[in-house]
Design a protein around this motif. Structure first.
Motif, mmCIF file in Angstrom:
data_model
loop_
_atom_site.group_PDB
_atom_site.id
_atom_site.type_symbol
_atom_site.label_atom_id
_atom_site.label_comp_id
_atom_site.label_asym_id
_atom_site.label_seq_id
_atom_site.Cartn_x
_atom_site.Cartn_y
_atom_site.Cartn_z
ATOM 1 N N HIS A 52 1.348 -2.487 -25.614
ATOM 2 C CA HIS A 52 1.625 -1.342 -24.525
ATOM 3 C C HIS A 52 0.206 -0.239 -24.392
ATOM 4 O O HIS A 52 -0.123 -0.107 -23.254
ATOM 5 N N ARG A 53 -0.028 0.199 -25.619
ATOM 6 C CA ARG A 53 -1.273 1.020 -25.463
ATOM 7 C C ARG A 53 -2.481 0.298 -25.130
ATOM 8 O O ARG A 53 -3.560 0.771 -24.386
ATOM 9 N N LEU A 54 -2.673 -0.837 -25.426
ATOM 10 C CA LEU A 54 -3.769 -1.663 -25.314
ATOM 11 C C LEU A 54 -4.022 -1.849 -23.940
ATOM 12 O O LEU A 54 -4.927 -1.758 -23.235
ATOM 13 N N GLU A 55 -2.650 -2.180 -23.395
ATOM 14 C CA GLU A 55 -2.791 -2.370 -21.966
ATOM 15 C C GLU A 55 -3.309 -1.051 -21.093
ATOM 16 O O GLU A 55 -4.192 -0.890 -20.193
ATOM 17 N N GLY A 56 -2.716 -0.051 -21.654
ATOM 18 C CA GLY A 56 -3.145 1.388 -21.097
ATOM 19 C C GLY A 56 -4.478 1.529 -21.121
ATOM 20 O O GLY A 56 -5.381 2.184 -20.282
ATOM 21 N N VAL A 57 -5.029 1.348 -22.387
ATOM 22 C CA VAL A 57 -6.541 1.555 -22.717
ATOM 23 C C VAL A 57 -7.426 0.755 -21.503
ATOM 24 O O VAL A 57 -8.272 1.343 -20.721
ATOM 25 N N GLN A 58 -7.012 -0.393 -21.521
ATOM 26 C CA GLN A 58 -7.710 -1.317 -20.428
ATOM 27 C C GLN A 58 -7.729 -0.809 -19.115
ATOM 28 O O GLN A 58 -8.704 -0.890 -18.600
ATOM 29 N N ARG A 59 -6.400 -0.540 -18.696
ATOM 30 C CA ARG A 59 -6.362 -0.100 -17.606
ATOM 31 C C ARG A 59 -6.966 1.412 -17.287
ATOM 32 O O ARG A 59 -7.705 1.675 -16.302
ATOM 33 N N THR A 60 -6.981 2.182 -18.149
ATOM 34 C CA THR A 60 -7.751 3.598 -18.289
ATOM 35 C C THR A 60 -9.167 3.208 -18.171
ATOM 36 O O THR A 60 -9.927 3.635 -17.182
ATOM 37 N N VAL A 61 -9.979 2.414 -19.067
ATOM 38 C CA VAL A 61 -11.185 1.925 -18.927
ATOM 39 C C VAL A 61 -11.437 1.490 -17.394
ATOM 40 O O VAL A 61 -12.429 1.663 -16.843
ATOM 41 N N ALA A 62 -10.478 0.259 -16.952
ATOM 42 C CA ALA A 62 -10.809 0.028 -15.738
ATOM 43 C C ALA A 62 -10.910 0.951 -14.698
ATOM 44 O O ALA A 62 -11.749 0.894 -13.794
ATOM 45 N N PHE A 63 -9.724 2.012 -14.630
ATOM 46 C CA PHE A 63 -10.083 3.189 -13.561
ATOM 47 C C PHE A 63 -11.329 3.912 -13.835
ATOM 48 O O PHE A 63 -11.827 4.383 -12.711
ATOM 49 N N ALA A 64 -11.836 4.144 -15.117
ATOM 50 C CA ALA A 64 -13.025 4.857 -15.143
ATOM 51 C C ALA A 64 -14.110 4.028 -14.547
ATOM 52 O O ALA A 64 -15.031 4.647 -13.902
ATOM 53 N N GLY A 65 -14.110 2.774 -14.878
ATOM 54 C CA GLY A 65 -15.250 1.674 -14.178
ATOM 55 C C GLY A 65 -15.168 2.021 -12.556
ATOM 56 O O GLY A 65 -15.952 1.964 -11.905
ATOM 57 N N ARG A 66 -13.845 2.276 -12.015
ATOM 58 C CA ARG A 66 -13.701 2.129 -10.721
ATOM 59 C C ARG A 66 -14.477 3.394 -10.120
ATOM 60 O O ARG A 66 -15.008 3.278 -8.944
#
Lengths: 119, 742
Positions: B46-60
């Motif tokens: 779950h966390r890993l997914e969160g991190v990936q999405r957070t990073v994706a948001f940051a990249g956005r």
């Protein structure tokens, strides 16, 4: 204690009587043949019987049979002049507890009677 | 220490304790760990997914910044072209809003949303390098946002111009690189921070995984290990038990071997004893069967090489009398009867000294005396066996017997001495000689080898010899009675009885004569005693002895005395009229024979001839009978002798005839002259007496006389008789010269 002496000879009867004084028999009775011995035995009930073999009317061995039939615990000492060894064996076989060969000596009689009293 | 012991004890008890205190807890732990693992593994994902999405948001954010630049550039171009700007401004508005939403969410926390990324709750960035970068980004963004907002606001006021747009574009282009760089850096820092958190989470997950794995591995491992250990323990215990057992077995084996050695030694000793002991020792059971152990001497005594398994009763049976065997069977029963007192039974031992007859290989028997002694061997309350000790006591018995015989002999000699003191030495000498002669005669008659063949002739011969022996014995007895030698009289009488018994038998064999040999030996022994005594007496009496001239008178006196004595015994009365010189005509050497004859004649007279006194009186005779003896001087025939006469009933010829017929001496119908009839009394075996006592009537008296006078001496004998009046015998002997000539 009571003693019955059975012998057809007066001399032998007296001799036995004299030589058993040491044993302290309270009463001694005499019988001169087997039939009388049996009658005496019934009334007198002696502790020890000395029995001659060769006697008139009823011999000693027959008397032994008769007395033992009457009282299997009777203690009978055969005192006989019959030196034939088979007589002694026969007497013991019939149930006499001792066999003494005449002529008797005070010592042999003493020993034999003492042995009978031990029983 | 105590704890450890307690702990150890906890598991000492085998699988069940292990299950309760180890396997089950460990399994629970494993299950717990597995649950933990599962939990943390899910969390991590779950966390890993969160991190990936957070990073994706940051990249956005960088994407939105570029979009804004693009929108500004479009807006400037539109402006320049003089066309309404609407659409490009809208793109600018949206990108600015989205950028703003994202960066604000990172600043303060909040929900972000992107068409393709979906929604995500972001936490405010905590202090750290990412926050620093975010601050720088915020600074750059605020400037960009202000210019973008100005553009948008001027447009809405319709006062937008190219200058403003170009200023915004210039800024945007100037900040483009910084923004991209900061965004990338922020994303990278964000990812790094998130990675640390993820590492922690994954450590927990891994920890639970390890614990669960270990637990699950440990349970079967320990199980297997325990199983193996128990198996090993059990095997070890079994091995130890086996070893212990083996050791015990070895000890037993050793003990057994030692016992066996001891036993063998004891057996050797027993065997040695049994071989050397000079006594027959053996054990019997109640049937009389002999045990396996017995002394060597037993075999010698019983003359049986092997005794094991034999029965003592059966062995003795052929050696002893039937009666003794029966007694022995009874005695054995007494020995094995535990109810009989042993002492009493032992006292009447019938085998204390017993005569046994072993068959002699050379024929006949070997007689031995054996002494048996018995002892009971108890087996609990029963008599298991009887111990038998036996000896060959032949020597002892024979010694005793010899001693007894010696004593008897002394008694006999004393008795004999008393008997002969009164006898005249000459008469005694005569008697000794007579007995010696007669014994010789008997001996001659008994030569056994002549009885070998069994034929009618031999039988007749045997009978004749028997008669001959009887004559001799009868003569001895007559003389013994005459001399009052009671001892000899008894012996001779015993002998006579035996002979009579043999005569009564219809058939005689050589064996029958053995009895005679025994009797003869007895007589000979008596004779030897007598001779011995006579020798001793002679010395004693020589001095006191008167002259021997009156021998004849002595003889006649003795005869008178004998006649009187016998008459008394028979209830008769007698007187003698003996001529003192009646025997004077006889040569001296004939006198003993004359005496023997006269003894016999006197005895015959009293036994047969002379009547009862009452009968004599009836017949007109004197009650007392008279015996007469007269001399018969030498006649023309050259014979001299004596005449003896009694005044009795005379010969009863009728009785003689009956008797002779009964004995087949004469035919029933034959007629004989009286003289010949009378002569029958001299025939052997003839007797008229009914009684068989010591006085007469053995039927041999007359034939002895005839035998001695006629057959031996060559003389003559004559009888004359008148019934009811007298009976007279005349004995004549040739004178010495005549005898020599003939």
């Amino acid at each position: 204690m009571k003693l019955l002496i059975v012998d057809d000879s007066l001399i032998v009867r007296r001799a036995i009587e004299r030589n058993v004084a040491w044993a302290g028999f309270g009463e001694i009775r005499l019988a001169s043949n087997g039939r009388r011995a049996l009658e005496e035995y019934r009334t007198f009930r002696p502790d020890v019987v000395t029995m001659d073999i060769t006697m008139p009317e009823m011999d000693g061995l027959t008397a032994v049979d008769a007395i033992l039939r009457e009282d299997p615990a009777a203690r009978i000492l055969i005192v006989s002049a019959l030196a034939d060894k088979s007589t002694a064996v026969e007497a013991i076989k019939r149930g006499a507890q001792g066999f003494l060969l005449k002529p008797i000596t005070p010592e042999s009689l003493r020993e034999a009677v003492a042995e009978l009293l031990e029983l | 220490m105590k704890l450890r012991v307690r702990f150890t004890r906890l598991f000492a008890d085998g699988p069940r304790r292990w299950l309760a205190f180890f396997h089950l807890p460990l399994l629970c732990l494993g299950l717990g760990a597995a649950a933990g693992y599962w939990w943390y593994a899910g969390d991590l994902a779950h966390r890993l997914e969160g991190v990936q999405r957070t990073v994706a948001f940051a990249g956005r954010m960088s994407v939105h910044a570029q979009e804004m630049q693009t929108a500004l550039l479009l807006t400037e171009r539109v402006l320049t072209a003089g066309v309404p700007v609407g659409d490009s401004l809208y793109r600018l508005q949206v990108s600015s809003d989205r950028f703003n939403l994202i960066i604000n969410s990172f600043n303060e926390g909040g929900e972000v949303v992107e068409p393709d990324l979906g929604r995500l709750m972001l936490d405010a960035i905590g202090p750290g390098p990412a926050l620093d970068t975010l601050q720088q980004l915020n600074v750059a963004w605020v400037e960009l946002k202000n210019r973008s907002d100005l553009v948008i606001r001027r447009e809405s006021q319709r006062k937008l111009d190219v200058v403003i747009a170009r200023s915004a574009i210039e800024y945007s282009l100037a900040q483009q690189e910084t923004l991209a760089k900061l965004t990338t850096e922020f994303a990278a820092l964000l990812e790094g921070a998130q990675q640390t958190a993820l590492g922690e989470a994954s450590f927990r997950r891994n920890f639970f995984l390890t614990v669960a794995t270990l637990s699950f591995l440990l349970v079967p491992a320990v199980l297997l290990f325990n199983r193996a250990r128990w198996a090993r323990d059990v095997a070890r215990e079994a091995a130890a038990a086996l070893e212990a057992k083996q050791k015990i077995l070895e000890q037993h084996q050793q003990a057994l071997e030692e016992n066996q050695a001891a036993l063998a030694a004891a057996q050797r000793e027993t065997a040695l004893l049994m071989d050397t002991v000079q006594e027959g020792l053996l054990l019997i059971d109640s049937t009389g069967a002999i045990g396996s152990q017995y002394s060597r001497e037993s075999t010698a005594i019983l003359r049986q090489p092997d005794l094991a398994g034999f029965n003592l009763l059966s062995l003795l049976r052929p050696l002893i009398t039937e009666k003794m065997h029966a007694t022995l069977v009874d005695y054995l029963a007494l020995l094995f009867d535990a109810n009989r007192k042993e002492r009493t039974v032992l006292k009447v031992n019938p085998l204390a000294d017993i005569e046994v007859n072993f068959p002699n290989p050379a024929g006949g028997f070997i007689t031995r005396f054996l002494g048996f002694a018995f002892r009971r061997i108890m087996d609990g309350d029963c008599v298991g066996r009887v111990f038998v000790a036996m000896r060959d006591i032949t020597t002892k018995v024979e010694l005793e017997r010899r001693l007894r015989e010696e004593e008897k002999k002394k008694e006999r000699q004393f008795e004999m001495l008393l008997g002969i003191v009164h006898v005249d030495p000459d008469q005694l000498d005569h008697f000794v000689k007579l007995v010696g002669t007669e014994l010789e005669s008997i001996n001659g008659a008994l030569r056994a080898e002549e009885f070998a063949a069994e034929s009618v002739e031999v039988r007749a011969q045997l009978r004749e010899r028997l008669n001959q022996v009887f004559r001799s014995v009868h003569n001895i007895k007559g003389n013994a009675v005459y001399l009052k030698l009671d001892y000899f009289q008894k012996t001779a009488e015993g002998f006579e009885n035996r002979l009579s018994e043999l005569q009564g038998r219809t058939k005689l064999t050589g064996d029958d004569f053995l009895a005679i040999v025994v009797e003869q030996a007895r007589l000979r022994a008596d004779l030897l005693d007598l001779q011995e005594l006579r020798g001793k007496l002679t010395g004693l009496r020589t001095a006191a002895r008167p002259n021997a001239a009156a021998a004849g008178d002595n003889l006649l006196d003795s005869l008178t005395a004998q006649a009187t004595e016998l008459a008394e015994k028979l209830g008769k009365s007698v007187e003698t009229d003996f001529d003192p010189l009646a025997l004077a005509a006889l040569p001296p050497e004939r006198r003993p024979l004359a005496r023997d004859i006269l003894i016999q004649l006197v005895r015959n007279s009293l036994a047969h001839g002379i009547e009862e006194p009452s009968r004599r009186v009836e017949q007109g005779k004197r009650a007392g009978a008279r015996l007469t003896l007269r001399c018969r001087p030498t006649g023309a025939d050259g014979l001299a002798g004596f005449t003896y006469r009694d005044d009795g009933a005379g010969l009863d010829l009728a009785k003689i005839r009956r008797r002779a017929e009964a004995e087949s001496l004469v035919a029933t119908e034959a007629t004989l002259p009286d003289g010949e009839m009378a002569a029958l009394i001299f025939a052997p075996g003839f007797s008229t007496a009914e009684r068989n006592d010591g006085n007469a009537g053995r039927g041999m008296g007359m034939d002895i006389i005839k035998h001695h006078v006629v057959d031996e001496a060559g003389g003559e004998i004559a009888v004359r008789s008148q019934p009811g009046a007298f009976c007279e015998f005349t004995c004549l002997f040739p004178s010495e010269t005549t005898a020599a000539v003939s």
